[in-house]
Design a protein around this motif. Structure first.
Motif, PDB file in Angstrom:
ATOM      1  N   UNK A  14       0.831  -1.206   0.000  1.00 54.18           N
ATOM      2  CA  UNK A  14       0.000   0.000   0.000  1.00 54.18           C
ATOM      3  C   UNK A  14       0.868   1.260   0.000  1.00 54.18           C
ATOM      4  N   UNK A  15       1.909   1.254   0.828  1.00 53.46           N
ATOM      5  CA  UNK A  15       2.805   2.410   0.885  1.00 53.46           C
ATOM      6  C   UNK A  15       3.544   2.596  -0.440  1.00 53.46           C
ATOM      7  N   UNK A  16       3.977   1.496  -1.029  1.00 54.71           N
ATOM      8  CA  UNK A  16       4.691   1.551  -2.303  1.00 54.71           C
ATOM      9  C   UNK A  16       3.795   2.131  -3.395  1.00 54.71           C
ATOM     10  N   UNK A  17       2.569   1.664  -3.458  1.00 53.11           N
ATOM     11  CA  UNK A  17       1.633   2.165  -4.466  1.00 53.11           C
ATOM     12  C   UNK A  17       1.272   3.621  -4.212  1.00 53.11           C
ATOM     13  N   UNK A  18       1.200   4.009  -2.943  1.00 57.22           N
ATOM     14  CA  UNK A  18       0.940   5.412  -2.623  1.00 57.22           C
ATOM     15  C   UNK A  18       2.056   6.298  -3.159  1.00 57.22           C
ATOM     16  N   UNK A  19       3.297   5.895  -2.932  1.00 55.47           N
ATOM     17  CA  UNK A  19       4.415   6.705  -3.413  1.00 55.47           C
ATOM     18  C   UNK A  19       4.474   6.729  -4.936  1.00 55.47           C
ATOM     19  N   UNK A  20       4.001   5.686  -5.574  1.00 57.20           N
ATOM     20  CA  UNK A  20       4.010   5.650  -7.031  1.00 57.20           C
ATOM     21  C   UNK A  20       2.891   6.480  -7.642  1.00 57.20           C
ATOM     22  N   UNK A  21       1.746   6.564  -6.976  1.00 55.03           N
ATOM     23  CA  UNK A  21       0.562   7.166  -7.591  1.00 55.03           C
ATOM     24  C   UNK A  21       0.080   8.453  -6.919  1.00 55.03           C
ATOM     25  N   UNK A  22      -0.090   8.420  -5.612  1.00 51.85           N
ATOM     26  CA  UNK A  22      -0.815   9.503  -4.941  1.00 51.85           C
ATOM     27  C   UNK A  22       0.042  10.477  -4.145  1.00 51.85           C
ATOM     28  N   UNK A  23       1.295  10.125  -3.879  1.00 51.50           N
ATOM     29  CA  UNK A  23       2.129  11.016  -3.065  1.00 51.50           C
ATOM     30  C   UNK A  23       2.298  12.378  -3.730  1.00 51.50           C
ATOM     31  N   UNK A  24       2.413  12.389  -5.051  1.00 54.18           N
ATOM     32  CA  UNK A  24       2.581  13.663  -5.752  1.00 54.18           C
ATOM     33  C   UNK A  24       1.312  14.503  -5.689  1.00 54.18           C
ATOM     34  N   UNK A  25       0.144  13.856  -5.694  1.00 55.78           N
ATOM     35  CA  UNK A  25      -1.116  14.598  -5.577  1.00 55.78           C
ATOM     36  C   UNK A  25      -1.246  15.227  -4.192  1.00 55.78           C
ATOM     37  N   UNK A  26      -0.864  14.447  -3.179  1.00 54.38           N
ATOM     38  CA  UNK A  26      -0.927  14.962  -1.816  1.00 54.38           C
ATOM     39  C   UNK A  26       0.006  16.154  -1.646  1.00 54.38           C
ATOM     40  N   UNK A  27       1.245  16.016  -2.121  1.00 47.80           N
ATOM     41  CA  UNK A  27       2.208  17.108  -1.996  1.00 47.80           C
ATOM     42  C   UNK A  27       1.754  18.330  -2.784  1.00 47.80           C
TER      43      UNK A  27
END
Length: 499
Positions: A14-27
């Motif tokens: 889950x963390x890996x997929x978050x960093x691949x997909x959604x981390x940039x949206x959050x930032x």
């Protein structure tokens, strides 16, 4: 006798997929809020009148829709408080660290790096600074500061969390993107590789590659071992030869939004969209890429879509049913219904270049004889009257302008036969629009590309009720959710709805 391979940790995946997909949206949401001065326009919770969305939009000089796209994730993250019926305020802990001048100076510096960070692969190959915007940027030095140097002194746990999401999350995403672009992850699947050998094989500077590996090590993905750099145990289970290609397919899609997300504040204030999907040529390129990407994972999505077909079949028979798949993409939803009964006929509606990707799947599944490909624009075609038993909308609503939805749903309702079902797949927001986070990040991407929106069940009901689809429920499916609507003439299944 070989030992069974342990399953990957769900939390790590889950963390890996978050960093691949959604981390940039959050930032991007955090950085845009900071650039817009949004935090400065909100009172501390309990010490002043909450600010309505309309007032907040005026204060930041932005549109209502754009401001909402930025502030909603901040509510879900806990940095902003939403008081139902009144408006927004800042939690006391958020106020405390945003008044710290040294802390906000760090945020200003981190925000400067959004676009230069996208040149990380160039920096790793060349081993030195890169050029962007007429300036020289030491991207590798920034990575050392973020991941390899002692952490700066930050006053509170809440402030450290905010800074991590604001500054390190986009850097984590680009570390994964660069590792994929240079085939670093592919090389490590076979086992540990000495640094010099790995640098030679991927065409990178050894010293620069060590910085990239250090960032990946801080993410728990790689580690230095006696024989070289290799995956950690958790990463080795999650990124084996079979799963790694699937994981890496998400990364180009993430990068397609990078520039647009970096100008989110500009979109909110000026409605200038750097990736405008209402532009026909841009839309053609992006949707064609998406169709190709989705087609590459067709088999796994088909298994998930067939569960939705099973749910519908528990409500009404599919024998001899006529199904319309609107905005079909890869065709996976329509195919699932075509396979649900040997007499079902499915029509797949999408642009001609998208339908080109559908044909091979139908041929492989032997569905061609019971299929029709309909090239057209879903907002302008004539759906007719009482033609279909089931109409599918697979993740299409967020791509449509909100102003078009009332007439769109009216035409679809007219095309449904008595006892017909409308099935809408995709993300479903909570009634307060304060989660789930992945749905809010998807909504942010839709905004920054000048598309539609992600809706809650009450919002769907408000659109569907006036056109006669008076009964609507949400159901949990693997990955996302579905909303099923009808005229009140179909019995609901013995399955607990999600809302």
């Amino acid at each position: 006798m070989s030992q069974p391979v342990s399953a990957p940790s769900p939390a790590f995946v889950q963390q890996l997929n978050f960093h691949a997909r959604d981390a940039s949206n959050e930032a991007a949401a955090l950085q845009a809020a900071f650039a817009l001065g949004l935090f400065g326009h909100l009172p501390e919770t309990g010490s002043g009148e909450p600010v309505s969305l309309e007032t907040l939009a005026k204060r930041v000089g932005g549109t209502w829709r754009g401001t909402r796209s930025v502030v909603e994730p901040l509510v879900a993250l806990g940095f902003v408080h939403l008081e139902e019926g009144r408006g927004y305020s800042l939690r006391a802990s958020t106020v405390a660290f945003l008044r710290d001048e040294a802390f906000t100076t760090r945020l200003k510096e981190a925000r400067r790096w959004w676009h230069p960070l996208a040149l990380l692969s160039q920096a790793v190959r060349g081993g030195g600074p890169v050029e962007w915007g007429g300036e020289s940027w030491d991207v590798l030095g920034w990575y050392r500061a973020l991941f390899l140097s002692p952490a700066p002194s930050i006053p509170s746990a809440e402030a450290r969390d905010f800074h991590d999401r604001f500054a390190r999350n986009p850097a984590r995403t680009l570390a994964l993107v660069t590792a994929a672009e240079l085939d670093v992850l592919v090389k490590l699947v076979r086992g540990p590789v000495p640094l010099e050998v790995l640098a030679r094989e991927v065409g990178a500077s050894a010293e620069a590659l060590e910085v990239l590996l250090g960032a990946l090590a801080a993410m728990g993905i790689v580690q230095a071992q006696e024989t070289g750099w290799g995956f950690t145990e958790a990463a080795g289970r999650a990124l084996d030869a079979q799963s790694l290609p699937y994981f890496q397919r998400a990364l180009p899609a993430t990068m397609a939004y990078w520039e647009a997300l970096g100008h989110l504040d500009e979109a909110v204030r000026e409605q200038r969209f750097r990736l405008d999907l209402r532009d026909p040529e841009t839309a053609r390129r992006i949707y064609q890429e998406n169709a190709s990407r989705i087609s590459s994972i067709f088999a796994s999505h088909l298994r998930l879509s067939r569960q939705a077909a099973t749910l519908v079949r528990s409500m009404r028979p599919l024998a001899q049913a006529r199904v319309l798949d609107v905005g079909t993409g890869s065709g996976v939803w329509g195919a699932a219904f075509g396979l649900a009964d040997p007499t079902t006929h499915v029509t797949y509606l999408d642009s001609p270049h998208v339908l080109d990707a559908v044909r091979p799947h139908l041929a492989k599944l032997k569905l061609e004889a019971r299929s029709e490909l309909w090239a057209g624009d879903c907002l302008s075609v004539d759906y007719g009257e009482s033609r279909y038993d089931v109409i599918l909308l697979p993740q299409i609503i967020p791509a449509l302008p909100p102003s078009e939805l009332p007439s769109f749903f009216a035409r679809l309702a007219r095309a449904l036969r008595p006892g017909g079902l409308l099935l809408i797949s995709g993300y479903l927001l909570t009634d307060r629009r304060d989660g789930p986070l992945d749905a809010l990040y998807f909504a942010l991407r839709r905004y920054v590309t000048n598309e539609g929106d992600v809706l809650s069940l009450p919002e769907f009901r408000a659109l569907l009720g006036p056109v006669g689809l008076t009964d609507a429920r949400g159901f949990d499916m693997p990955i996302q959710q579905v909303v099923i609507a009808h005229r009140g003439d179909v019995a609901w299944p013995d399955v607990a709805p999600s809302a």
